[in-house]
Motif scaffolding. Structure first.
Motif, PDB file in Angstrom:
ATOM      1  N   PRO A 158       0.794  -1.240   0.000  1.00 12.33           N
ATOM      2  CA  PRO A 158       0.000   0.000   0.000  1.00 12.33           C
ATOM      3  C   PRO A 158       0.819   1.279   0.000  1.00 12.33           C
ATOM      4  CG  PRO A 158      -0.891  -1.567   1.581  1.00 12.33           C
ATOM      5  CD  PRO A 158       0.401  -2.138   1.095  1.00 12.33           C
ATOM      6  N   GLU A 159       1.875   1.342   0.803  1.00 11.68           N
ATOM      7  CA  GLU A 159       2.648   2.581   0.889  1.00 11.68           C
ATOM      8  C   GLU A 159       3.372   2.903  -0.408  1.00 11.68           C
ATOM      9  OE1 GLU A 159       5.189  -0.626   3.007  1.00 11.68           O
ATOM     10  OE2 GLU A 159       3.068  -0.130   2.674  1.00 11.68           O
ATOM     11  N   ILE A 160       3.648   1.881  -1.200  1.00 10.41           N
ATOM     12  CA  ILE A 160       4.269   2.112  -2.513  1.00 10.41           C
ATOM     13  C   ILE A 160       3.198   2.507  -3.522  1.00 10.41           C
ATOM     14  CG2 ILE A 160       5.468   0.972  -4.423  1.00 10.41           C
ATOM     15  CD1 ILE A 160       6.994  -0.627  -2.311  1.00 10.41           C
ATOM     16  N   ALA A 161       2.060   1.836  -3.470  1.00  9.88           N
ATOM     17  CA  ALA A 161       0.979   2.124  -4.406  1.00  9.88           C
ATOM     18  C   ALA A 161       0.443   3.541  -4.247  1.00  9.88           C
ATOM     19  CB  ALA A 161      -0.153   1.114  -4.220  1.00  9.88           C
ATOM     20  N   ALA A 162       0.658   4.163  -3.088  1.00 10.18           N
ATOM     21  CA  ALA A 162       0.142   5.511  -2.851  1.00 10.18           C
ATOM     22  C   ALA A 162       0.676   6.516  -3.858  1.00 10.18           C
ATOM     23  CB  ALA A 162       0.487   5.958  -1.427  1.00 10.18           C
ATOM     24  N   GLY A 163       1.860   6.286  -4.397  1.00  9.04           N
ATOM     25  CA  GLY A 163       2.430   7.212  -5.372  1.00  9.04           C
ATOM     26  C   GLY A 163       2.233   6.797  -6.812  1.00  9.04           C
ATOM     27  N   LEU A 164       1.442   5.769  -7.049  1.00  5.69           N
ATOM     28  CA  LEU A 164       1.305   5.217  -8.396  1.00  5.69           C
ATOM     29  C   LEU A 164       0.285   5.999  -9.218  1.00  5.69           C
ATOM     30  CD1 LEU A 164       1.304   1.427  -9.112  1.00  5.69           C
ATOM     31  CD2 LEU A 164      -0.188   2.935 -10.397  1.00  5.69           C
ATOM     32  N   ASP A 165       0.651   6.326 -10.451  1.00  9.96           N
ATOM     33  CA  ASP A 165      -0.222   7.028 -11.386  1.00  9.96           C
ATOM     34  C   ASP A 165      -0.819   6.006 -12.351  1.00  9.96           C
ATOM     35  OD1 ASP A 165      -1.402   8.562 -13.387  1.00  9.96           O
ATOM     36  OD2 ASP A 165       0.150  10.102 -13.343  1.00  9.96           O
ATOM     37  N   LEU A 166      -2.153   5.942 -12.424  1.00  6.90           N
ATOM     38  CA  LEU A 166      -2.804   4.959 -13.291  1.00  6.90           C
ATOM     39  C   LEU A 166      -2.426   5.152 -14.755  1.00  6.90           C
ATOM     40  CD1 LEU A 166      -6.407   4.720 -11.784  1.00  6.90           C
ATOM     41  CD2 LEU A 166      -4.493   3.138 -11.492  1.00  6.90           C
ATOM     42  N   ALA A 167      -2.153   6.381 -15.154  1.00  4.04           N
ATOM     43  CA  ALA A 167      -1.762   6.633 -16.540  1.00  4.04           C
ATOM     44  C   ALA A 167      -0.462   5.906 -16.875  1.00  4.04           C
ATOM     45  CB  ALA A 167      -1.610   8.132 -16.791  1.00  4.04           C
ATOM     46  N   ASP A 168       0.439   5.796 -15.893  1.00  2.00           N
ATOM     47  CA  ASP A 168       1.678   5.056 -16.116  1.00  2.00           C
ATOM     48  C   ASP A 168       1.396   3.580 -16.342  1.00  2.00           C
ATOM     49  OD1 ASP A 168       3.282   7.292 -15.905  1.00  2.00           O
ATOM     50  OD2 ASP A 168       3.673   7.019 -13.770  1.00  2.00           O
ATOM     51  N   LEU A 169       0.417   3.030 -15.619  1.00  2.00           N
ATOM     52  CA  LEU A 169       0.083   1.617 -15.772  1.00  2.00           C
ATOM     53  C   LEU A 169      -0.559   1.313 -17.115  1.00  2.00           C
ATOM     54  CD1 LEU A 169      -1.285   0.140 -12.432  1.00  2.00           C
ATOM     55  CD2 LEU A 169       0.855  -0.341 -13.603  1.00  2.00           C
ATOM     56  N   GLU A 170      -1.191   2.292 -17.717  1.00  2.00           N
ATOM     57  CA  GLU A 170      -1.760   2.085 -19.048  1.00  2.00           C
ATOM     58  C   GLU A 170      -0.678   2.100 -20.123  1.00  2.00           C
ATOM     59  OE1 GLU A 170      -4.618   5.219 -19.266  1.00  2.00           O
ATOM     60  OE2 GLU A 170      -6.247   3.943 -18.549  1.00  2.00           O
ATOM     61  N   ARG A 171       0.451   2.702 -19.799  1.00  5.17           N
ATOM     62  CA  ARG A 171       1.534   2.828 -20.775  1.00  5.17           C
ATOM     63  C   ARG A 171       2.643   1.810 -20.571  1.00  5.17           C
ATOM     64  NH1 ARG A 171       5.629   8.042 -21.219  1.00  5.17           N
ATOM     65  NH2 ARG A 171       6.894   7.250 -22.947  1.00  5.17           N
ATOM     66  N   TRP A 172       2.972   1.508 -19.301  1.00  8.67           N
ATOM     67  CA  TRP A 172       4.137   0.699 -18.986  1.00  8.67           C
ATOM     68  C   TRP A 172       3.766  -0.530 -18.164  1.00  8.67           C
ATOM     69  CZ3 TRP A 172       6.636   5.690 -16.796  1.00  8.67           C
ATOM     70  CH2 TRP A 172       7.183   6.439 -17.837  1.00  8.67           C
ATOM     71  N   PRO A 173       4.621  -1.564 -18.177  1.00  6.88           N
ATOM     72  CA  PRO A 173       4.454  -2.692 -17.255  1.00  6.88           C
ATOM     73  C   PRO A 173       4.680  -2.251 -15.813  1.00  6.88           C
ATOM     74  CG  PRO A 173       5.943  -3.242 -19.080  1.00  6.88           C
ATOM     75  CD  PRO A 173       5.732  -1.768 -19.126  1.00  6.88           C
ATOM     76  N   MET A 174       4.126  -2.991 -14.863  1.00  6.60           N
ATOM     77  CA  MET A 174       4.258  -2.641 -13.459  1.00  6.60           C
ATOM     78  C   MET A 174       5.716  -2.578 -13.027  1.00  6.60           C
ATOM     79  SD  MET A 174       2.822  -1.836 -10.559  1.00  6.60           S
ATOM     80  CE  MET A 174       1.090  -2.367 -10.478  1.00  6.60           C
ATOM     81  N   THR A 175       6.542  -3.500 -13.527  1.00  6.31           N
ATOM     82  CA  THR A 175       7.952  -3.511 -13.123  1.00  6.31           C
ATOM     83  C   THR A 175       8.630  -2.196 -13.471  1.00  6.31           C
ATOM     84  OG1 THR A 175       8.008  -5.891 -13.541  1.00  6.31           O
ATOM     85  CG2 THR A 175      10.112  -4.788 -13.266  1.00  6.31           C
ATOM     86  N   LYS A 176       8.337  -1.679 -14.652  1.00  8.48           N
ATOM     87  CA  LYS A 176       8.941  -0.413 -15.074  1.00  8.48           C
ATOM     88  C   LYS A 176       8.394   0.747 -14.237  1.00  8.48           C
ATOM     89  CE  LYS A 176       9.659   2.549 -19.133  1.00  8.48           C
ATOM     90  NZ  LYS A 176      11.120   2.655 -18.938  1.00  8.48           N
ATOM     91  N   VAL A 177       7.111   0.720 -13.918  1.00  7.25           N
ATOM     92  CA  VAL A 177       6.518   1.779 -13.098  1.00  7.25           C
ATOM     93  C   VAL A 177       7.170   1.798 -11.720  1.00  7.25           C
ATOM     94  CG1 VAL A 177       4.402   2.562 -11.972  1.00  7.25           C
ATOM     95  CG2 VAL A 177       4.319   1.756 -14.330  1.00  7.25           C
ATOM     96  N   LEU A 178       7.320   0.615 -11.130  1.00  5.29           N
ATOM     97  CA  LEU A 178       7.934   0.542  -9.804  1.00  5.29           C
ATOM     98  C   LEU A 178       9.353   1.094  -9.833  1.00  5.29           C
ATOM     99  CD1 LEU A 178       6.786  -3.022  -8.667  1.00  5.29           C
ATOM    100  CD2 LEU A 178       5.961  -0.838  -7.780  1.00  5.29           C
ATOM    101  N   ARG A 179      10.122   0.683 -10.810  1.00 12.40           N
ATOM    102  CA  ARG A 179      11.531   1.060 -10.844  1.00 12.40           C
ATOM    103  C   ARG A 179      11.749   2.495 -11.306  1.00 12.40           C
ATOM    104  NH1 ARG A 179      15.479  -1.602 -15.210  1.00 12.40           N
ATOM    105  NH2 ARG A 179      14.168  -0.229 -16.481  1.00 12.40           N
TER     106      ARG A 179
END
Length: 250
Positions: A158-179
């Motif tokens: 959860p604490e990592i997901a708090a900074g996640l932008d959904l637009a990034d997930l539509e463009r990139w794989p989760m691994t790339k978004v995390l890193r």
């Protein structure tokens, strides 16, 4: 670079073949490129300088992508991305993060739903210190035909997901978004691939018969402190994907 196509950056791992890491990074950039991006690649010399490798290593990486059908090389004209390149080629995994990114790239992604959920029983061992995870479900389709190819379910701390932008997930794989987007320092990823039968949700989303064969991939991502930050469960159509692993003898 003179070309408008700009490949992603890459941190090289000296324990793996350089040509392989470069080819996987460039593969992810090609499959994840914007629709309006140029099909012309920079020169071998420009790409070699970008990745910090020799021209010979770059040439070997380009040969790998050419054999896969992602690029074509023309004497005196240059190297071009194949606009109709297929995205369902076998996955070759040698253990780099960029290989995982490349594995997940190149498809049109739709976010089905997302939100906090209790930690699933089967994932409890990975999240012993939290009662909830943020779950993201996405459907991926072939960029050309629109045919469903796989659907992914990610459980993120959860604490990592708090900074996640959904637009990034539509463009990139989760691994790339995390890193790259969230700055998570990824230590390792463990992969498991097994044959299963399509359950009702999978059959509906992938448009395959109920109980038809699928490939079920589980990827557990750890940070450099050894903590699990994400568990990905991806269901691939069995008629579109295969996985192969290459082991190099020392």
């Amino acid at each position: 670079m003179s070309s408008s196509f700009a490949p992603d950056s890459l941190v090289l791992n000296r324990k793996l073949p350089l040509w392989y890491q470069v080819s996987q990074s460039l593969r992810a950039s090609i499959l994840g490129r914007a629709p309006e991006a140029s099909l012309r690649l920079p020169t071998e010399e420009q790409l070699a300088a970008h990745y910090g490798v020799s021209v010979l290593t770059m040439r070997q990486a380009l040969k790998e992508l050419e054999e896969e059908g992602l690029i074509s090389r023309h004497r005196r004209r240059g190297t071009f991305i194949e606009p109709g390149a297929r995205r369902g080629a076998p996955r070759r995994l040698l253990g780099s993060v960029d290989a995982i990114v490349a594995q997940q790239s190149g498809e049109r992604t739709t976010i089905l739903d997302h939100g906090p959920e209790p930690v699933p029983v089967e994932l409890a061992e990975h999240f012993p210190d939290t009662a909830e995870v943020m779950t993201y479900r996405r459907l991926r389709c072939d960029g050309d035909s629109g045919e469903p190819t796989n659907w992914a379910e990610n459980a993120v701390r959860p604490e990592i997901a708090a900074g996640l932008d959904l637009a990034d997930l539509e463009r990139w794989p989760m691994t790339k978004v995390l890193r790259d987007a969230l700055g998570v320092r990824i230590g390792r990823i463990t992969d498991t691939v097994e044959a299963r039968l399509a359950d009702p949700p999978t059959a509906r989303l992938l448009q395959v018969p109920l109980l038809s064969p699928i490939l079920h991939y589980t990827g557990v991502t750890y940070d450099t402190a050894g903590r699990v930050v994400d568990v990905a469960r991806i269901r691939y159509r069995g008629d579109r994907f295969s996985f192969s692993v290459t082991l190099d003898a020392e």
